[in-house]
Design a protein around this motif. Structure first.
Motif, PDB file in Angstrom:
ATOM      1  N   GLN A 118       0.816  -1.207   0.000  1.00  0.00           N
ATOM      2  CA  GLN A 118       0.000   0.000   0.000  1.00  0.00           C
ATOM      3  C   GLN A 118       0.855   1.265   0.000  1.00  0.00           C
ATOM      4  OE1 GLN A 118      -3.238   0.417  -0.429  1.00  0.00           O
ATOM      5  NE2 GLN A 118      -3.561  -1.788  -0.629  1.00  0.00           N
ATOM      6  N   ILE A 119       2.017   1.210   0.659  1.00  0.00           N
ATOM      7  CA  ILE A 119       2.933   2.353   0.627  1.00  0.00           C
ATOM      8  C   ILE A 119       3.455   2.559  -0.793  1.00  0.00           C
ATOM      9  CG2 ILE A 119       5.079   3.306   1.536  1.00  0.00           C
ATOM     10  CD1 ILE A 119       2.890   3.151   3.623  1.00  0.00           C
ATOM     11  N   SER A 120       3.795   1.466  -1.476  1.00  0.00           N
ATOM     12  CA  SER A 120       4.261   1.566  -2.861  1.00  0.00           C
ATOM     13  C   SER A 120       3.157   2.100  -3.776  1.00  0.00           C
ATOM     14  CB  SER A 120       4.743   0.199  -3.359  1.00  0.00           C
ATOM     15  OG  SER A 120       5.908  -0.197  -2.671  1.00  0.00           O
ATOM     16  N   LEU A 121       1.931   1.596  -3.582  1.00  0.00           N
ATOM     17  CA  LEU A 121       0.806   2.086  -4.386  1.00  0.00           C
ATOM     18  C   LEU A 121       0.565   3.569  -4.139  1.00  0.00           C
ATOM     19  CD1 LEU A 121      -1.677  -0.900  -3.951  1.00  0.00           C
ATOM     20  CD2 LEU A 121      -0.678  -0.132  -6.113  1.00  0.00           C
ATOM     21  N   LEU A 122       0.620   3.969  -2.880  1.00  0.00           N
ATOM     22  CA  LEU A 122       0.446   5.373  -2.532  1.00  0.00           C
ATOM     23  C   LEU A 122       1.474   6.242  -3.258  1.00  0.00           C
ATOM     24  CD1 LEU A 122      -0.640   7.702  -0.673  1.00  0.00           C
ATOM     25  CD2 LEU A 122       1.049   6.930   1.015  1.00  0.00           C
ATOM     26  N   THR A 123       2.738   5.794  -3.257  1.00  0.00           N
ATOM     27  CA  THR A 123       3.800   6.552  -3.902  1.00  0.00           C
ATOM     28  C   THR A 123       3.613   6.584  -5.414  1.00  0.00           C
ATOM     29  OG1 THR A 123       5.252   5.759  -2.136  1.00  0.00           O
ATOM     30  CG2 THR A 123       6.301   6.827  -4.012  1.00  0.00           C
ATOM     31  N   GLY A 124       3.238   5.442  -6.005  1.00  0.00           N
ATOM     32  CA  GLY A 124       3.007   5.401  -7.442  1.00  0.00           C
ATOM     33  C   GLY A 124       1.852   6.285  -7.884  1.00  0.00           C
ATOM     34  N   MET A 125       0.821   6.361  -7.053  1.00  0.00           N
ATOM     35  CA  MET A 125      -0.302   7.245  -7.366  1.00  0.00           C
ATOM     36  C   MET A 125       0.102   8.708  -7.238  1.00  0.00           C
ATOM     37  SD  MET A 125      -3.113   4.913  -5.326  1.00  0.00           S
ATOM     38  CE  MET A 125      -4.454   6.076  -5.362  1.00  0.00           C
ATOM     39  N   ALA A 126       0.914   9.020  -6.216  1.00  0.00           N
ATOM     40  CA  ALA A 126       1.394  10.396  -6.059  1.00  0.00           C
ATOM     41  C   ALA A 126       2.274  10.800  -7.233  1.00  0.00           C
ATOM     42  CB  ALA A 126       2.162  10.525  -4.744  1.00  0.00           C
ATOM     43  N   ALA A 127       3.122   9.889  -7.691  1.00  0.00           N
ATOM     44  CA  ALA A 127       3.985  10.169  -8.832  1.00  0.00           C
ATOM     45  C   ALA A 127       3.161  10.408 -10.092  1.00  0.00           C
ATOM     46  CB  ALA A 127       4.959   9.010  -9.045  1.00  0.00           C
ATOM     47  N   ALA A 128       2.127   9.595 -10.291  1.00  0.00           N
ATOM     48  CA  ALA A 128       1.276   9.763 -11.471  1.00  0.00           C
ATOM     49  C   ALA A 128       0.598  11.125 -11.468  1.00  0.00           C
ATOM     50  CB  ALA A 128       0.233   8.647 -11.525  1.00  0.00           C
ATOM     51  N   GLU A 129       0.119  11.566 -10.308  1.00  0.00           N
ATOM     52  CA  GLU A 129      -0.526  12.882 -10.217  1.00  0.00           C
ATOM     53  C   GLU A 129       0.467  13.994 -10.519  1.00  0.00           C
ATOM     54  OE1 GLU A 129      -3.567  13.597 -10.047  1.00  0.00           O
ATOM     55  OE2 GLU A 129      -4.434  11.639  -9.568  1.00  0.00           O
ATOM     56  N   LEU A 130       1.701  13.861 -10.023  1.00  0.00           N
ATOM     57  CA  LEU A 130       2.727  14.853 -10.334  1.00  0.00           C
ATOM     58  C   LEU A 130       2.963  14.940 -11.842  1.00  0.00           C
ATOM     59  CD1 LEU A 130       5.521  14.302  -7.635  1.00  0.00           C
ATOM     60  CD2 LEU A 130       4.179  16.380  -7.981  1.00  0.00           C
ATOM     61  N   MET A 131       3.096  13.796 -12.491  1.00  0.00           N
ATOM     62  CA  MET A 131       3.357  13.758 -13.933  1.00  0.00           C
ATOM     63  C   MET A 131       2.201  14.348 -14.722  1.00  0.00           C
ATOM     64  SD  MET A 131       5.032   9.970 -14.380  1.00  0.00           S
ATOM     65  CE  MET A 131       6.457   9.444 -13.428  1.00  0.00           C
ATOM     66  N   LEU A 132       0.976  13.973 -14.343  1.00  0.00           N
ATOM     67  CA  LEU A 132      -0.189  14.484 -15.074  1.00  0.00           C
ATOM     68  C   LEU A 132      -0.312  15.996 -14.915  1.00  0.00           C
ATOM     69  CD1 LEU A 132      -2.734  11.642 -14.219  1.00  0.00           C
ATOM     70  CD2 LEU A 132      -1.897  12.236 -16.509  1.00  0.00           C
ATOM     71  N   THR A 133      -0.022  16.494 -13.725  1.00  0.00           N
ATOM     72  CA  THR A 133      -0.073  17.944 -13.506  1.00  0.00           C
ATOM     73  C   THR A 133       1.005  18.659 -14.310  1.00  0.00           C
ATOM     74  OG1 THR A 133      -0.955  17.619 -11.280  1.00  0.00           O
ATOM     75  CG2 THR A 133       0.050  19.746 -11.743  1.00  0.00           C
ATOM     76  N   HIS A 134       2.177  18.031 -14.412  1.00  0.00           N
ATOM     77  CA  HIS A 134       3.307  18.647 -15.116  1.00  0.00           C
ATOM     78  C   HIS A 134       3.200  18.472 -16.627  1.00  0.00           C
ATOM     79  CE1 HIS A 134       7.785  19.275 -15.827  1.00  0.00           C
ATOM     80  NE2 HIS A 134       7.422  20.326 -15.126  1.00  0.00           N
ATOM     81  N   GLY A 135       2.446  17.440 -17.076  1.00  0.00           N
ATOM     82  CA  GLY A 135       2.204  17.274 -18.502  1.00  0.00           C
ATOM     83  C   GLY A 135       3.127  16.322 -19.224  1.00  0.00           C
ATOM     84  N   THR A 136       4.096  15.707 -18.536  1.00  0.00           N
ATOM     85  CA  THR A 136       5.014  14.757 -19.164  1.00  0.00           C
ATOM     86  C   THR A 136       5.266  13.617 -18.195  1.00  0.00           C
ATOM     87  OG1 THR A 136       6.110  16.477 -20.455  1.00  0.00           O
ATOM     88  CG2 THR A 136       7.306  14.415 -20.167  1.00  0.00           C
ATOM     89  N   GLY A 137       5.203  12.381 -18.694  1.00  0.00           N
ATOM     90  CA  GLY A 137       5.445  11.255 -17.802  1.00  0.00           C
ATOM     91  C   GLY A 137       5.208   9.928 -18.480  1.00  0.00           C
ATOM     92  N   ILE A 138       5.164   8.882 -17.677  1.00  0.00           N
ATOM     93  CA  ILE A 138       4.843   7.536 -18.162  1.00  0.00           C
ATOM     94  C   ILE A 138       4.012   6.838 -17.088  1.00  0.00           C
ATOM     95  CG2 ILE A 138       7.047   6.574 -17.309  1.00  0.00           C
ATOM     96  CD1 ILE A 138       6.875   4.684 -19.828  1.00  0.00           C
ATOM     97  N   LEU A 139       2.843   6.360 -17.460  1.00  0.00           N
ATOM     98  CA  LEU A 139       1.887   5.766 -16.529  1.00  0.00           C
ATOM     99  C   LEU A 139       1.827   4.254 -16.717  1.00  0.00           C
ATOM    100  CD1 LEU A 139      -1.066   8.279 -17.004  1.00  0.00           C
ATOM    101  CD2 LEU A 139       0.707   8.344 -15.228  1.00  0.00           C
ATOM    102  N   ARG A 140       1.479   3.560 -15.664  1.00  0.00           N
ATOM    103  CA  ARG A 140       1.138   2.146 -15.745  1.00  0.00           C
ATOM    104  C   ARG A 140      -0.375   2.085 -15.874  1.00  0.00           C
ATOM    105  NH1 ARG A 140       2.877  -2.779 -17.356  1.00  0.00           N
ATOM    106  NH2 ARG A 140       2.483  -4.455 -15.852  1.00  0.00           N
ATOM    107  N   THR A 141      -0.863   1.640 -17.027  1.00  0.00           N
ATOM    108  CA  THR A 141      -2.302   1.705 -17.304  1.00  0.00           C
ATOM    109  C   THR A 141      -2.880   0.306 -17.522  1.00  0.00           C
ATOM    110  OG1 THR A 141      -1.820   2.074 -19.648  1.00  0.00           O
ATOM    111  CG2 THR A 141      -2.202   4.019 -18.289  1.00  0.00           C
TER     112      THR A 141
END
Length: 356
Positions: A118-141
């Motif tokens: 759950q800690i890893s999931l929490l971090t991965g979700m936080a990272a995804a939000e950062l990337m989406l807000t910034h406009g560049t990234g790579i998601l696990r979909t």
């Protein structure tokens, strides 16, 4: 990573920066579980259970899925004292090598592993939000499963005599099942079909992809917590650092972004083949002298288009292998079955059973 949570376990702020981490405690899951159960864990380890349980509840609330399916694990034993049965013959559930013996066991995850996940999931979700807000990234979909797939699971649940009221969500049903019960184990095995199709989706310059969520996580998510083990996490770390700082990602990250999905798919494929190959070889070696013997097993999977072919899970030894009825009779999904070993070839790592 610094992620602030409120009293319900919801994130309120996220920050990520470079740091040197030294692991002094050198923890393992079994030791952590013992400390938490005994009440001897010190902070911050003592908080793992509290935060893990809060995050598990939030996962349920948003419709996320965590499949708790026991895995096969190869165990190495010292040579050669422990390999003789009382009558002096070789113990039937181990295979001997020059360095010792190997056996297979079923391993169910400890609660501490779920809390850590759950800690890893929490971090991965936080990272995804950062990337989406910034406009560049790579998601696990992972796309949402089609209605037909869920409908098939409902039919499977009915066939396995699992009560699934229409007002109960798929995610809540999963959490109510016990993987140690044969019917539940068979259903959980069938549930893995809804998790197929996961991939990596890069985006840049604000062009957000059509699918941004991972259906099992039920939120935007990315892999970022294992850069020493998983290649994509190296790039996700740099993308997250840049997003948190409001800066452009390094050019070497941007140059590799589009090719990462193919590289990760090939790596995952090869890793899966290697892992399954190791287990297959040990299974065949364990059983090579027992062709014709009978075993107690459970039918955990049946091919939809060819119901005479499926997968059985033996109770002892811990073997999961192919079964073919051979007489045109459909295999009984979720039922205990007496099976006969018809093939065990270490040279090809093939094991095959038939109904007794």
């Amino acid at each position: 990573w610094t992620i602030d949570l409120d009293a319900d376990g919801a994130p309120t702020a996220t920050d990520v920066r470079r740091a040197l981490v030294r692991s002094r405690a050198k923890l393992d899951y079994a030791g952590v579980q013992r400390q938490i159960d005994a009440g001897t864990a010190e902070e911050p380890l003592a908080l793992l259970k509290d935060i893990g349980l809060l995050r598990e509840q939030r996962e349920v609330d948003r419709g996320g899925i965590s499949l708790d399916v026991p895995e096969q694990e190869i165990i190495e034993r010292p040579a050669p004292d422990g390999i003789r049965a009382p009558d002096g013959t070789r113990a039937p559930d181990r295979t001997q090598t020059h360095g010792g013996t190997y056996e297979l066991v079923y391993r169910a995850p400890l609660p501490a592993e779920g809390w850590n996940a759950q800690i890893s999931l929490l971090t991965g979700m936080a990272a995804a939000e950062l990337m989406l807000t910034h406009g560049t990234g790579i998601l696990r979909t992972l796309p949402t499963a089609p209605d037909g797939a869920v409908g098939r699971l409902r039919r499977t649940a009915h066939a396995l005599r699992i009560d699934w009221p229409h007002h109960v969500s798929y995610a809540r049903l999963i959490r109510s099942l016990d993987p140690h019960r044969p019917h539940h184990a068979a259903f959980l095995q069938e549930c893995t079909t809804l998790l197929r199709g996961a991939g990596y989706t890069p985006f840049r310059d604000g062009a957000v992809p059509g699918i941004t969520t991972h259906a099992a996580v039920a939120a935007p998510y990315t892999h970022c917590t294992a850069p020493l083990r998983r290649l994509v996490d190296r790039y996700a770390s740099e993308l997250s650092l840049a997003a948190a700082a409001g800066a452009a990602p390094p050019e070497w990250v941007l140059a590799a972004l589009d090719e990462l999905p193919a590289r990760m798919a090939e790596g995952n494929r090869r890793a899966g083949q290697a892992e399954r190959g190791c287990v297959d070889i040990v299974e065949a070696a364990l059983l090579k002298d027992r062709v014709g013997e009978l075993f107690d097993a459970t039918v955990v999977d049946v091919q939809e288009r060819e119901p005479t072919v499926g997968t059985v899970q033996l109770e002892v030894p811990a073997v999961v292998a192919r079964i073919e009825s051979g007489n045109g009779t459909a295999l009984p999904l979720g039922e205990r079955l007496r099976v006969r070993l018809t093939r065990a070839d270490p040279g090809t790592a093939k094991v095959l059973f038939a109904p007794a």
